[in-house]
Write a protein that holds these residues in place. Structure first.
Motif, PDB file in Angstrom:
ATOM      1  N   THR A  31       0.838  -1.195   0.000  1.00 30.15           N
ATOM      2  CA  THR A  31       0.000   0.000   0.000  1.00 30.15           C
ATOM      3  C   THR A  31       0.871   1.243   0.000  1.00 30.15           C
ATOM      4  O   THR A  31       1.992   1.242   0.516  1.00 30.15           O
ATOM      5  CB  THR A  31      -0.938   0.030   1.220  1.00 30.15           C
ATOM      6  OG1 THR A  31      -0.162  -0.106   2.412  1.00 30.15           O
ATOM      7  CG2 THR A  31      -1.975  -1.068   1.154  1.00 30.15           C
ATOM      8  N   ILE A  32       0.338   2.295  -0.600  1.00 30.74           N
ATOM      9  CA  ILE A  32       0.975   3.619  -0.609  1.00 30.74           C
ATOM     10  C   ILE A  32       0.082   4.553   0.185  1.00 30.74           C
ATOM     11  O   ILE A  32      -1.135   4.559  -0.005  1.00 30.74           O
ATOM     12  CB  ILE A  32       1.125   4.167  -2.038  1.00 30.74           C
ATOM     13  CG1 ILE A  32       2.102   3.324  -2.852  1.00 30.74           C
ATOM     14  CG2 ILE A  32       1.578   5.630  -2.019  1.00 30.74           C
ATOM     15  CD1 ILE A  32       2.256   3.772  -4.295  1.00 30.74           C
ATOM     16  N   ALA A  38       1.180   2.097   6.157  1.00 29.18           N
ATOM     17  CA  ALA A  38       1.377   1.865   4.722  1.00 29.18           C
ATOM     18  C   ALA A  38       2.791   1.334   4.501  1.00 29.18           C
ATOM     19  O   ALA A  38       3.733   1.768   5.161  1.00 29.18           O
ATOM     20  CB  ALA A  38       1.164   3.154   3.940  1.00 29.18           C
ATOM     21  N   GLU A  39       2.930   0.390   3.565  1.00 31.01           N
ATOM     22  CA  GLU A  39       4.269  -0.143   3.296  1.00 31.01           C
ATOM     23  C   GLU A  39       5.161   0.884   2.605  1.00 31.01           C
ATOM     24  O   GLU A  39       6.357   0.956   2.869  1.00 31.01           O
ATOM     25  CB  GLU A  39       4.193  -1.410   2.431  1.00 31.01           C
ATOM     26  CG  GLU A  39       3.726  -2.636   3.184  1.00 31.01           C
ATOM     27  CD  GLU A  39       2.211  -2.850   3.102  1.00 31.01           C
ATOM     28  OE1 GLU A  39       1.754  -3.810   3.730  1.00 31.01           O
ATOM     29  OE2 GLU A  39       1.501  -2.072   2.455  1.00 31.01           O
ATOM     30  N   PHE A  40       4.588   1.666   1.683  1.00 29.50           N
ATOM     31  CA  PHE A  40       5.330   2.728   0.998  1.00 29.50           C
ATOM     32  C   PHE A  40       4.765   4.060   1.489  1.00 29.50           C
ATOM     33  O   PHE A  40       3.663   4.445   1.119  1.00 29.50           O
ATOM     34  CB  PHE A  40       5.189   2.626  -0.517  1.00 29.50           C
ATOM     35  CG  PHE A  40       5.791   1.382  -1.128  1.00 29.50           C
ATOM     36  CD1 PHE A  40       6.812   0.683  -0.503  1.00 29.50           C
ATOM     37  CD2 PHE A  40       5.339   0.928  -2.345  1.00 29.50           C
ATOM     38  CE1 PHE A  40       7.369  -0.445  -1.075  1.00 29.50           C
ATOM     39  CE2 PHE A  40       5.883  -0.200  -2.940  1.00 29.50           C
ATOM     40  CZ  PHE A  40       6.903  -0.888  -2.295  1.00 29.50           C
ATOM     41  N   ILE A  41       5.518   4.741   2.341  1.00 27.17           N
ATOM     42  CA  ILE A  41       5.039   5.985   2.946  1.00 27.17           C
ATOM     43  C   ILE A  41       5.401   7.172   2.056  1.00 27.17           C
ATOM     44  O   ILE A  41       6.559   7.373   1.703  1.00 27.17           O
ATOM     45  CB  ILE A  41       5.604   6.165   4.365  1.00 27.17           C
ATOM     46  CG1 ILE A  41       5.073   5.036   5.253  1.00 27.17           C
ATOM     47  CG2 ILE A  41       5.228   7.533   4.926  1.00 27.17           C
ATOM     48  CD1 ILE A  41       5.627   5.013   6.652  1.00 27.17           C
ATOM     49  N   VAL A  47      -2.075  13.323  -0.248  1.00 26.49           N
ATOM     50  CA  VAL A  47      -1.984  11.865  -0.207  1.00 26.49           C
ATOM     51  C   VAL A  47      -2.817  11.380   0.981  1.00 26.49           C
ATOM     52  O   VAL A  47      -2.648  11.859   2.097  1.00 26.49           O
ATOM     53  CB  VAL A  47      -0.519  11.391  -0.073  1.00 26.49           C
ATOM     54  CG1 VAL A  47      -0.439   9.879   0.054  1.00 26.49           C
ATOM     55  CG2 VAL A  47       0.310  11.872  -1.253  1.00 26.49           C
ATOM     56  N   SER A  48      -3.716  10.428   0.740  1.00 24.16           N
ATOM     57  CA  SER A  48      -4.549   9.877   1.809  1.00 24.16           C
ATOM     58  C   SER A  48      -3.725   8.982   2.731  1.00 24.16           C
ATOM     59  O   SER A  48      -2.638   8.534   2.360  1.00 24.16           O
ATOM     60  CB  SER A  48      -5.710   9.071   1.209  1.00 24.16           C
ATOM     61  OG  SER A  48      -6.598   9.926   0.524  1.00 24.16           O
ATOM     62  N   ARG A  49      -4.265   8.704   3.908  1.00 27.69           N
ATOM     63  CA  ARG A  49      -3.543   7.852   4.864  1.00 27.69           C
ATOM     64  C   ARG A  49      -3.198   6.500   4.243  1.00 27.69           C
ATOM     65  O   ARG A  49      -2.080   6.015   4.366  1.00 27.69           O
ATOM     66  CB  ARG A  49      -4.350   7.674   6.143  1.00 27.69           C
ATOM     67  CG  ARG A  49      -4.383   8.940   6.987  1.00 27.69           C
ATOM     68  CD  ARG A  49      -5.070   8.690   8.311  1.00 27.69           C
ATOM     69  NE  ARG A  49      -6.466   8.312   8.130  1.00 27.69           N
ATOM     70  CZ  ARG A  49      -7.486   9.142   8.229  1.00 27.69           C
ATOM     71  NH1 ARG A  49      -7.276  10.396   8.534  1.00 27.69           N
ATOM     72  NH2 ARG A  49      -8.719   8.725   8.050  1.00 27.69           N
ATOM     73  N   VAL A  50      -4.174   5.867   3.617  1.00 24.44           N
ATOM     74  CA  VAL A  50      -3.926   4.656   2.825  1.00 24.44           C
ATOM     75  C   VAL A  50      -4.545   4.947   1.462  1.00 24.44           C
ATOM     76  O   VAL A  50      -5.755   4.887   1.300  1.00 24.44           O
ATOM     77  CB  VAL A  50      -4.538   3.401   3.479  1.00 24.44           C
ATOM     78  CG1 VAL A  50      -4.223   2.171   2.647  1.00 24.44           C
ATOM     79  CG2 VAL A  50      -4.009   3.218   4.895  1.00 24.44           C
ATOM     80  N   HIS A  51      -3.728   5.303   0.509  1.00 25.13           N
ATOM     81  CA  HIS A  51      -4.167   5.885  -0.760  1.00 25.13           C
ATOM     82  C   HIS A  51      -4.516   4.833  -1.819  1.00 25.13           C
ATOM     83  O   HIS A  51      -5.580   4.880  -2.425  1.00 25.13           O
ATOM     84  CB  HIS A  51      -3.064   6.813  -1.283  1.00 25.13           C
ATOM     85  CG  HIS A  51      -3.536   7.782  -2.293  1.00 25.13           C
ATOM     86  ND1 HIS A  51      -3.836   9.090  -1.999  1.00 25.13           N
ATOM     87  CD2 HIS A  51      -3.771   7.641  -3.618  1.00 25.13           C
ATOM     88  CE1 HIS A  51      -4.232   9.710  -3.087  1.00 25.13           C
ATOM     89  NE2 HIS A  51      -4.202   8.840  -4.094  1.00 25.13           N
TER      90      HIS A  51
END
Length: 104
Positions: A31-32, A38-41, A47-51
């Motif tokens: 996840t971004i 998220a794995e890719f911050i 950018v949403s918290r979990v986009h």
């Protein structure tokens, strides 16, 4: 292996933010987002918290928008779900990442 790489991000109060580089092996699901979970911050404006979620295969990477506020874009087109190929551009918030496929 797939590489997602951004140019340097916009400057903040402390100066320039370095470029981002994310690596995906076939079979990986990442996840971004802005959230620490998220794995890719990507800690950037809009950018949403979990986009979005990325699923890597040998010949493509699937992106699925996770109900982000500002949308996920592939090559300047808003998408809910899309297949990315080498050279495609993924945009989350104001951050644009270019997808490259590394061959052995």
């Amino acid at each position: 292996m797939w590489i997602l790489q951004s140019a340097a991000l916009e400057a903040d109060a402390e100066g320039a933010v370095p470029a981002l580089t994310f690596r995906l092996r076939p079979g990986a699901i990442k996840t971004i987002g802005r959230a620490p979970g998220a794995e890719f911050i990507v800690d950037a404006a809009l950018v949403s918290r979990v986009h979005c979620r990325l699923t890597a295969a040998d010949d493509s990477v699937e992106v699925v928008d996770l109900s982000s506020t500002n949308g996920t874009y592939v090559n300047d087109r808003r998408v809910e779900r899309a297949q990315l190929k080498h050279g495609d551009r993924l945009k989350v918030g104001r951050v644009e990442l270019k997808l490259e496929r590394l061959t052995n």
